[in-house]
Write a protein that holds these residues in place. Sequence first.
Motif, PDB file in Angstrom:
ATOM      1  N   ALA A  36       0.850  -1.187   0.000  1.00  0.00           N
ATOM      2  CA  ALA A  36       0.000   0.000   0.000  1.00  0.00           C
ATOM      3  C   ALA A  36       0.888   1.240   0.000  1.00  0.00           C
ATOM      4  CB  ALA A  36      -0.928   0.014   1.206  1.00  0.00           C
ATOM      5  N   GLN A  37       0.378   2.312  -0.598  1.00  0.00           N
ATOM      6  CA  GLN A  37       1.099   3.580  -0.604  1.00  0.00           C
ATOM      7  C   GLN A  37       0.337   4.603   0.222  1.00  0.00           C
ATOM      8  OE1 GLN A  37       1.762   5.349  -4.461  1.00  0.00           O
ATOM      9  NE2 GLN A  37       2.496   7.267  -3.579  1.00  0.00           N
ATOM     10  N   GLY A  38       1.073   5.372   1.004  1.00  0.00           N
ATOM     11  CA  GLY A  38       0.451   6.426   1.788  1.00  0.00           C
ATOM     12  C   GLY A  38       1.316   6.811   2.966  1.00  0.00           C
ATOM     13  N   SER A  39       0.993   7.948   3.555  1.00  0.00           N
ATOM     14  CA  SER A  39       1.736   8.450   4.704  1.00  0.00           C
ATOM     15  C   SER A  39       1.232   7.791   5.974  1.00  0.00           C
ATOM     16  CB  SER A  39       1.587   9.965   4.798  1.00  0.00           C
ATOM     17  OG  SER A  39       2.210  10.465   5.966  1.00  0.00           O
ATOM     18  N   TRP A  40       2.060   6.992   6.583  1.00  0.00           N
ATOM     19  CA  TRP A  40       1.746   6.292   7.828  1.00  0.00           C
ATOM     20  C   TRP A  40       0.376   5.617   7.748  1.00  0.00           C
ATOM     21  CZ3 TRP A  40       6.250   5.502   9.080  1.00  0.00           C
ATOM     22  CH2 TRP A  40       7.213   6.503   9.252  1.00  0.00           C
ATOM     23  N   PHE A  41      -0.532   5.931   8.651  1.00  0.00           N
ATOM     24  CA  PHE A  41      -1.789   5.187   8.720  1.00  0.00           C
ATOM     25  C   PHE A  41      -2.778   5.579   7.627  1.00  0.00           C
ATOM     26  CE2 PHE A  41       0.101   5.093  12.944  1.00  0.00           C
ATOM     27  CZ  PHE A  41       0.154   3.722  13.150  1.00  0.00           C
ATOM     28  N   ALA A  42      -2.476   6.622   6.874  1.00  0.00           N
ATOM     29  CA  ALA A  42      -3.321   6.972   5.728  1.00  0.00           C
ATOM     30  C   ALA A  42      -3.278   5.880   4.670  1.00  0.00           C
ATOM     31  CB  ALA A  42      -2.875   8.302   5.123  1.00  0.00           C
ATOM     32  N   ALA A  43      -2.260   5.023   4.722  1.00  0.00           N
ATOM     33  CA  ALA A  43      -2.166   3.907   3.777  1.00  0.00           C
ATOM     34  C   ALA A  43      -3.205   2.826   4.066  1.00  0.00           C
ATOM     35  CB  ALA A  43      -0.761   3.297   3.817  1.00  0.00           C
ATOM     36  N   LEU A  44      -3.831   2.898   5.238  1.00  0.00           N
ATOM     37  CA  LEU A  44      -4.900   1.960   5.609  1.00  0.00           C
ATOM     38  C   LEU A  44      -5.822   2.712   6.566  1.00  0.00           C
ATOM     39  CD1 LEU A  44      -5.917  -0.976   5.305  1.00  0.00           C
ATOM     40  CD2 LEU A  44      -4.602  -1.538   7.349  1.00  0.00           C
ATOM     41  N   PRO A  45      -6.764   3.498   6.039  1.00  0.00           N
ATOM     42  CA  PRO A  45      -7.545   4.407   6.883  1.00  0.00           C
ATOM     43  C   PRO A  45      -8.276   3.731   8.034  1.00  0.00           C
ATOM     44  CG  PRO A  45      -7.847   4.920   4.562  1.00  0.00           C
ATOM     45  CD  PRO A  45      -7.086   3.628   4.609  1.00  0.00           C
ATOM     46  N   SER A  46      -8.725   2.482   7.852  1.00  0.00           N
ATOM     47  CA  SER A  46      -9.465   1.824   8.922  1.00  0.00           C
ATOM     48  C   SER A  46      -9.132   0.338   8.955  1.00  0.00           C
ATOM     49  CB  SER A  46     -10.972   2.005   8.712  1.00  0.00           C
ATOM     50  OG  SER A  46     -11.699   1.339   9.716  1.00  0.00           O
ATOM     51  N   ALA A  47      -8.603  -0.119  10.090  1.00  0.00           N
ATOM     52  CA  ALA A  47      -8.256  -1.543  10.223  1.00  0.00           C
ATOM     53  C   ALA A  47      -8.218  -1.926  11.692  1.00  0.00           C
ATOM     54  CB  ALA A  47      -6.919  -1.820   9.569  1.00  0.00           C
ATOM     55  N   GLU A  48      -9.303  -1.752  12.368  1.00  0.00           N
ATOM     56  CA  GLU A  48      -9.353  -1.979  13.814  1.00  0.00           C
ATOM     57  C   GLU A  48      -8.900  -3.399  14.170  1.00  0.00           C
ATOM     58  OE1 GLU A  48      -9.816  -0.915  17.707  1.00  0.00           O
ATOM     59  OE2 GLU A  48     -10.179   0.390  15.977  1.00  0.00           O
ATOM     60  N   GLY A  49      -7.856  -3.476  14.999  1.00  0.00           N
ATOM     61  CA  GLY A  49      -7.402  -4.754  15.523  1.00  0.00           C
ATOM     62  C   GLY A  49      -6.934  -5.752  14.494  1.00  0.00           C
ATOM     63  N   LEU A  50      -6.331  -5.287  13.408  1.00  0.00           N
ATOM     64  CA  LEU A  50      -5.979  -6.197  12.320  1.00  0.00           C
ATOM     65  C   LEU A  50      -4.610  -6.845  12.504  1.00  0.00           C
ATOM     66  CD1 LEU A  50      -6.800  -7.363   9.580  1.00  0.00           C
ATOM     67  CD2 LEU A  50      -5.815  -5.343   8.497  1.00  0.00           C
ATOM     68  N   PHE A  51      -3.688  -6.160  13.186  1.00  0.00           N
ATOM     69  CA  PHE A  51      -2.300  -6.608  13.211  1.00  0.00           C
ATOM     70  C   PHE A  51      -1.850  -7.046  14.607  1.00  0.00           C
ATOM     71  CE2 PHE A  51      -2.747  -3.624   9.712  1.00  0.00           C
ATOM     72  CZ  PHE A  51      -2.242  -4.366   8.660  1.00  0.00           C
ATOM     73  N   ASP A  52      -0.908  -7.996  14.609  1.00  0.00           N
ATOM     74  CA  ASP A  52      -0.262  -8.402  15.857  1.00  0.00           C
ATOM     75  C   ASP A  52       0.925  -7.503  16.179  1.00  0.00           C
ATOM     76  OD1 ASP A  52      -1.590 -11.110  16.594  1.00  0.00           O
ATOM     77  OD2 ASP A  52      -1.167 -11.277  14.451  1.00  0.00           O
ATOM     78  N   ILE A  53       1.601  -7.027  15.126  1.00  0.00           N
ATOM     79  CA  ILE A  53       2.772  -6.170  15.304  1.00  0.00           C
ATOM     80  C   ILE A  53       2.779  -5.091  14.235  1.00  0.00           C
ATOM     81  CG2 ILE A  53       5.292  -6.047  15.190  1.00  0.00           C
ATOM     82  CD1 ILE A  53       5.466  -8.788  16.368  1.00  0.00           C
ATOM     83  N   ILE A  54       3.119  -3.881  14.641  1.00  0.00           N
ATOM     84  CA  ILE A  54       3.484  -2.807  13.719  1.00  0.00           C
ATOM     85  C   ILE A  54       4.939  -2.479  13.998  1.00  0.00           C
ATOM     86  CG2 ILE A  54       3.149  -0.393  13.117  1.00  0.00           C
ATOM     87  CD1 ILE A  54       0.178  -0.757  13.761  1.00  0.00           C
ATOM     88  N   ALA A  55       5.761  -2.587  12.979  1.00  0.00           N
ATOM     89  CA  ALA A  55       7.188  -2.309  13.115  1.00  0.00           C
ATOM     90  C   ALA A  55       7.563  -1.190  12.158  1.00  0.00           C
ATOM     91  CB  ALA A  55       8.008  -3.561  12.808  1.00  0.00           C
ATOM     92  N   SER A  56       8.406  -0.273  12.628  1.00  0.00           N
ATOM     93  CA  SER A  56       8.769   0.863  11.786  1.00  0.00           C
ATOM     94  C   SER A  56      10.162   1.373  12.129  1.00  0.00           C
ATOM     95  CB  SER A  56       7.756   2.005  11.969  1.00  0.00           C
ATOM     96  OG  SER A  56       8.049   3.086  11.113  1.00  0.00           O
TER      97      SER A  56
END
Length: 270
Positions: free
Chosen positions: A155-175
């Motif tokens: 996905a392309q986008g600035s930080w969370f704008a790349a996925l506007p809504s994804a409540e509880g979707l991930f186990d880890i966010i790494a950056s």
Amino acid sequence: MTFQQWLDTCRLHRLEARLLVEAVCRITHVRLISCSGDELPQPQRAVLDILAARRRRGEPMAYLLGSREFYGRSFRVSPAVLIPRPETELLVEATLARLPPGGRLWDLGCGSGIIGLTVALERPDAAVRASDISPDALAVAQANAAALGASIEWAQGSWFAALPSAEGLFDIIASNPPYIEAGDGHLQQGDLRFEPAAALTDFADGLSHIRTLAAQAQGYLKTGGWLLLEHGWNQGEAVRGILAEHGWQQVETLRDLAGLDRVSIGRKAV
């Protein structure tokens, strides 16, 4: 001019000169030794002369060669992305240690893709998403995925704008966000002079992107999920404070092989 004569007169460090010859002429080190007295073909010599001049001006070897090793694999790089560094392996290892079976990872601001792709290759059971604001960086990451055979959601986008809504979707966010403070002298030294500035610095105090990630990441994580952030050696205390301020639990900073603060982590409350 022979291969050996070019190596002797190019005015580069011996290893760098050898790597350029091997890459341009598509020969191995053993082959270079055996043909060192042979004539260096003019077309390859012309390319090598240009690359040598660029290296003498300080351009990173990784950009001249078009690749850099990370976690035992060769990744393509270009001036559109940061050059992979060994310190980031700590972020990968911390991610692998906390990713549950069949877990989901978001590599946020992926650059060349070294974090997400490495996790995907080390953990085929995992679902990995990678995003970046730069289309040129994404193109490099996608080329790496194709070359290495990794399955990634892009996905392309600035930080969370790349996925506007994804409540509880991930186990880890790494950056590994831009964290160098504006005006830091290191930005005008060595390889950093040639790397994309927007991937190195936030043009502020070095912590603005980390504040954004700490403030918003919980909305995208499962209960008990983790946020892992790479940062500068002198930012551990500040990053821990930011994470605590935003309600993260089990906040700690991990140190790299040099004993320096390198990755800070926090967990979404269980």
